[in-house]
Enzyme design. Structure first.
Site, mmCIF file in Angstrom:
data_model
loop_
_atom_site.group_PDB
_atom_site.id
_atom_site.type_symbol
_atom_site.label_atom_id
_atom_site.label_comp_id
_atom_site.label_asym_id
_atom_site.label_seq_id
_atom_site.Cartn_x
_atom_site.Cartn_y
_atom_site.Cartn_z
ATOM 1 N N ASP A 82 83.689 91.670 49.879
ATOM 2 C CA ASP A 82 81.947 92.398 49.321
ATOM 3 C C ASP A 82 81.065 92.115 49.988
ATOM 4 O OD1 ASP A 82 80.580 93.144 46.974
ATOM 5 O OD2 ASP A 82 80.213 90.919 46.314
ATOM 6 N N ASP A 104 78.700 98.025 52.801
ATOM 7 C CA ASP A 104 77.256 98.452 52.861
ATOM 8 C C ASP A 104 75.925 98.453 53.772
ATOM 9 O OD1 ASP A 104 74.865 97.831 51.310
ATOM 10 O OD2 ASP A 104 75.196 95.531 50.548
HETATM 11 P P1 13P Z 1 75.535 88.454 40.004
HETATM 12 O O1 13P Z 1 74.628 88.308 41.304
HETATM 13 O O2 13P Z 1 74.654 89.575 39.272
HETATM 14 O O3 13P Z 1 76.635 87.849 39.726
HETATM 15 O O4 13P Z 1 75.871 90.353 41.007
HETATM 16 C C1 13P Z 1 77.419 89.710 41.926
HETATM 17 C C2 13P Z 1 77.983 91.083 42.728
HETATM 18 O O5 13P Z 1 76.423 92.069 42.818
HETATM 19 C C3 13P Z 1 78.529 90.300 43.782
HETATM 20 O O6 13P Z 1 78.751 91.802 44.600
HETATM 21 O O1 G3H Z 2 76.307 89.622 46.061
HETATM 22 C C1 G3H Z 2 76.533 89.281 46.573
HETATM 23 C C2 G3H Z 2 76.662 88.081 45.927
HETATM 24 O O2 G3H Z 2 75.741 87.546 45.320
HETATM 25 C C3 G3H Z 2 75.552 87.183 47.373
HETATM 26 O O3 G3H Z 2 76.651 86.480 48.055
HETATM 27 O O4 G3H Z 2 75.278 85.126 49.078
HETATM 28 O O5 G3H Z 2 78.097 84.995 49.113
HETATM 29 O O6 G3H Z 2 75.930 87.051 50.551
HETATM 30 P P1 G3H Z 2 76.693 85.607 48.865
HETATM 31 ZN ZN ZN Z 3 76.985 93.291 44.965
#
Ligand code: 13P
Ligand code: G3H
Ligand code: ZN
Length: 282
Positions: A82, A104
């Site tokens: 992610d 990203d």
């Molecule tokens: P939230 O902060 O709404 O949980 O979103 C999480 C997210 O988008 C992780 O990529």
């Molecule tokens: O979308 C991502 C998160 O909520 C931020 O995550 O603190 O692990 O980068 P991170």
């Molecule tokens: Zn996110």
């Protein structure tokens, strides 16, 4: 069992439902997510670049893989990077065992976003890994010090089509008024924008980041508009930490971390189960 993220997303698209992509960074969160999936059905488990740095990518990669193997039985679980910030993050997450990555580059210019995304797609596809990109920039609670200029940060549908066609990405993170963390969403999501994105990008799974505070009504409309995956991190963090704070505050025996972490794990499992059911439309 391990499943491919892309197949989980495509199944959801075909079936007109959505799945959750849930963030982990340790043993207890991983178990909570995998155990919820075992009870409720498929999901994606994901680690951010920061998460991999925190846990060590090789350690966390093996941990996630082993927990899925040992605890999920027949539910398919995809393993995803992610918010990969650059090419090196992508390479190390693939070495750690993910089957899909997010690049990203949403804060870069459109042309720069295309350039780095294309480079990632080339490398990832050679390694059997699929790619999610982001266009527009889903804002973060706490990082924006002023009012959000939604028109500037939401996804431009025409550019979305161009990004998909020029890079060959497999999934697209969209901005229609969603935001990371609680309380900063746009008053009403820009449903017309979502419809236009879907019209111009009809075959690509659309991902909704910042979905922790999304409730059933909007979730349903978003699914009808083509979203097949909702990202959840904040709700998990809050469930985990508030359980620990509550238990500590009520004077439980704090000399055994397993007791507190186990209770927090159980609470997260409940939250994840509820989300999986909501996204499935149950
Ligand atoms: P939230 O902060 O709404 O949980 O979103 C999480 C997210 O988008 C992780 O990529
Ligand atoms: O979308 C991502 C998160 O909520 C931020 O995550 O603190 O692990 O980068 P991170
Ligand atoms: Zn996110």
């Amino acid at each position: 069992m391990r499943g491919k993220t892309i197949e989980i997303l495509q199944d959801a698209m075909k079936g007109c439902y959505a799945v959750g992509a849930f963030n982990t960074s340790n043993l207890e969160l991983t178990q909570a997510i995998v155990r919820a999936a075992k009870e409720e059905g498929s999901c994606v488990i994901q680690v951010t670049t920061n998460g991999f740095r925190y846990g060590n990518s090789r350690v966390l990669g093996k941990l996630v893989d082993n927990v899925i193997e040992a605890e999920s039985e027949s539910s398919k679980i995809g393993f995803h990077l992610d918010h990969g910030k650059n090419f090196d993050d992508v390479v190390s997450s693939i070495d750690a065992g993910v089957d899909s990555v997010m690049i990203d580059a949403s804060i870069k210019s459109f042309e720069e976003n295309i350039k780095v995304t294309k480079q990632v797609v080339e490398y990832a596809h050679k390694n059997g890994v699929t790619v999610q990109a982001e266009l527009g920039a889903v804002p973060y609670l706490g990082r924006e010090d002023q009012e959000i200029d939604w028109d500037a940060v939401m996804t431009n549908p025409i550019q979305a089509k161009e990004l998909v066609e020029r890079t060959g990405i497999d999934a697209l993170a969209v901005g229609i008024g969603n935001a990371h963390g609680f309380f900063k969403e746009r008053d009403v999501p820009d449903w017309d924008r979502l419809a236009e994105i879907r019209r111009l990008v009809p075959n690509t799974p659309l991902i909704m980041h910042g979905a922790s505070d999304w409730e059933e009504e909007n979730v349903k409309i978003a699914i009808e508009g083509g979203v097949c995956c909702f990202n959840i991190d904040t709700d998990i963090r809050v469930a985990f930490l508030s359980t620990i704070c509550y238990e500590t505050g009520s004077g439980c025996d704090v000399n055994d971390p397993r007791k507190l972490l186990g209770l927090a794990r159980d609470k997260v499992q409940i939250v994840v189960k509820d989300k999986i059911r909501m996204f499935a439309g149950e």
